[in-house]
Design a protein around this motif. Structure first.
Motif, PDB file in Angstrom:
ATOM      1  N   ASP A 133      74.244 -24.102  73.331  1.00 32.52           N
ATOM      2  CA  ASP A 133      75.008 -22.910  72.990  1.00 32.52           C
ATOM      3  C   ASP A 133      75.344 -22.876  71.492  1.00 32.52           C
ATOM      4  O   ASP A 133      75.316 -21.820  70.870  1.00 32.52           O
ATOM      5  N   TYR A 137      73.921 -19.679  69.750  1.00 30.83           N
ATOM      6  CA  TYR A 137      74.964 -18.653  69.623  1.00 30.83           C
ATOM      7  C   TYR A 137      76.072 -18.992  68.627  1.00 30.83           C
ATOM      8  O   TYR A 137      76.279 -18.288  67.653  1.00 30.83           O
ATOM      9  N   PHE A 142      78.276 -16.016  66.951  1.00 29.45           N
ATOM     10  CA  PHE A 142      78.564 -15.361  68.232  1.00 29.45           C
ATOM     11  C   PHE A 142      79.716 -16.153  68.852  1.00 29.45           C
ATOM     12  O   PHE A 142      79.466 -17.188  69.473  1.00 29.45           O
ATOM     13  N   ARG A 149      76.709 -11.286  72.769  1.00 22.75           N
ATOM     14  CA  ARG A 149      75.849 -12.189  73.560  1.00 22.75           C
ATOM     15  C   ARG A 149      75.058 -11.409  74.609  1.00 22.75           C
ATOM     16  O   ARG A 149      74.002 -11.855  75.042  1.00 22.75           O
ATOM     17  N   THR A 154      70.384 -14.232  78.646  1.00 24.83           N
ATOM     18  CA  THR A 154      69.882 -15.593  78.459  1.00 24.83           C
ATOM     19  C   THR A 154      69.571 -16.308  79.769  1.00 24.83           C
ATOM     20  O   THR A 154      70.277 -16.134  80.762  1.00 24.83           O
TER      21      THR A 154
END
Ligand code: PHE
Length: 338
Positions: A133, A137, A142, A149, A154
């Motif tokens: 993650d 992201y 994010f 997101r 995903t």
């Protein structure tokens, strides 16, 4: 008489060497083995020789007849063999072309993209398909639970922490580049990406992107526009009609998308361009200061831009294929055209 038989044997051996097909074999047989043939002629002469010599001469003659008969049998066999094609090579036949493969259109597009950016001084960097993650992201600005997101649906991998995923874009490679290399950085990052999207004529759940990153002192939006414009003209030709349109990505500020005139309808509007006349080919923007900070780069000293292309989309534009799925079906009728 024995001498005459020896002479005939020599003639027979010479004639045998001349046999190469059914016709020459028949000529040989007619010359030597039939009633009016050479062998019979000598047999007939037996009558004229003294009685006591007959058995010895008869024996030699008999041997010669057996020799002729067995030679005819084996010559026949080898001629039949030739006709059945066994162990014969006809060197006059045209050769068989070996099946040579060629580079897949997606790879051809990627090679061309790499070539163009290499010409502008970009190196190639690669990352990993399974990311966490943080790289996919968080480091890209994010925050957890940020609605952005949802822009990229995903595929998560079932693990205890729940933060392992198939990368949804190649941007995590930017993070790795900036973390582990000091500026200036000028790289493109091609790779496979994954999104939980319905497979349609325009989109796939697994596709390829090329991302680009340029970080140095004094890099501006003008550099970004110049680089993308130069790329687009080299890729699609000088007459290309395109526009930069303001957009949003959490990791770039300001952000833009590049649209080009739809190649199918020349801008009139069609199914492929969703009746807008334009096709989006690229997301881009100036790297967000938060992202630079996350990677240990001081945004007061350095700035940079990033951009990302979908390789399949570029391939569709280059080949005129109007259904993205055709690129993955491995139908030779499609692939052979490129
Ligand atoms: N990673 C973005 C996407 O997949 C594309 C992008 C890359 C946009 C770099 C801006 C800068 O949507």
């Amino acid at each position: 008489m024995i001498e005459t038989i020896q002479q005939l044997r020599t003639v027979i051996e010479q004639d045998l060497a001349m046999i190469h097909d059914a016709a020459s074999l028949e000529t040989f047989r007619l010359k030597h083995l039939v009633k009016k043939g050479t062998l019979q002629e000598l047999v007939d002469q037996l009558r004229t020789i003294p009685k006591e010599e007959k058995p010895a001469i008869g024996k030699v003659l008999n041997e010669l007849r057996q020799f002729v008969e067995s030679s005819i049998a084996s010559a026949k066999e080898s001629i039949e063999h030739q006709h059945s094609g066994i162990e014969t090579i006809d060197v006059t036949l045209p050769g068989l072309l070996p099946a040579i493969g060629h580079v897949h259109p997606i790879r051809q597009t990627l090679d061309r993209i790499v070539d163009i950016f290499a010409g502008m001084g970009f190196s190639v960097a690669e990352g990993i398909d399974i990311e966490d993650d943080y790289h996919n992201y968080e480091a890209l600005n994010f925050p957890a639970d940020h609605p952005a997101r949802d822009m990229q649906d995903t595929f998560f991998i079932d693990d205890a922490a729940g933060d392992v995923m198939l990368r949804s874009h190649t941007s995590p490679v930017q993070i790795r580049m900036m973390k582990y290399h000091a500026p200036p950085i000028r790289s493109i990052m091609p790779g496979r990406v994954y999104r939980n999207e319905a497979v349609t004529a325009r989109s796939l759940a697994e596709f390829h992107q090329v991302e680009g990153l340029y970080i140095d002192k004094g890099v501006t939006f003008a550099d970004l526009k110049g680089t993308i414009t130069s790329f687009a003209k080299q890729m699609y030709g000088e007459s290309l009609i395109f526009k930069f349109r303001p957009s949003y990505f959490p990791f770039t500020e300001p952000s833009a998308e590049v649209d080009i005139n739809c190649y199918l309808c020349s801008g009139k509007g069609c199914k492929v361009c969703k009746h807008s006349g334009w096709l989006e080919i690229c997301g881009c923007g100036m790297v967000h200061p938060n992202v630079l900070r996350n990677c240990g780069i001081d945004p007061d000293i350095y700035s940079g831009f990033a951009f990302g292309f979908g390789i399949e989309r570029v391939t569709m534009l280059a080949t005129g294929i109007d259904d993205i799925r055709a690129l993955y079906e491995n139908d030779m009728r499609v692939l052979r055209q490129f």
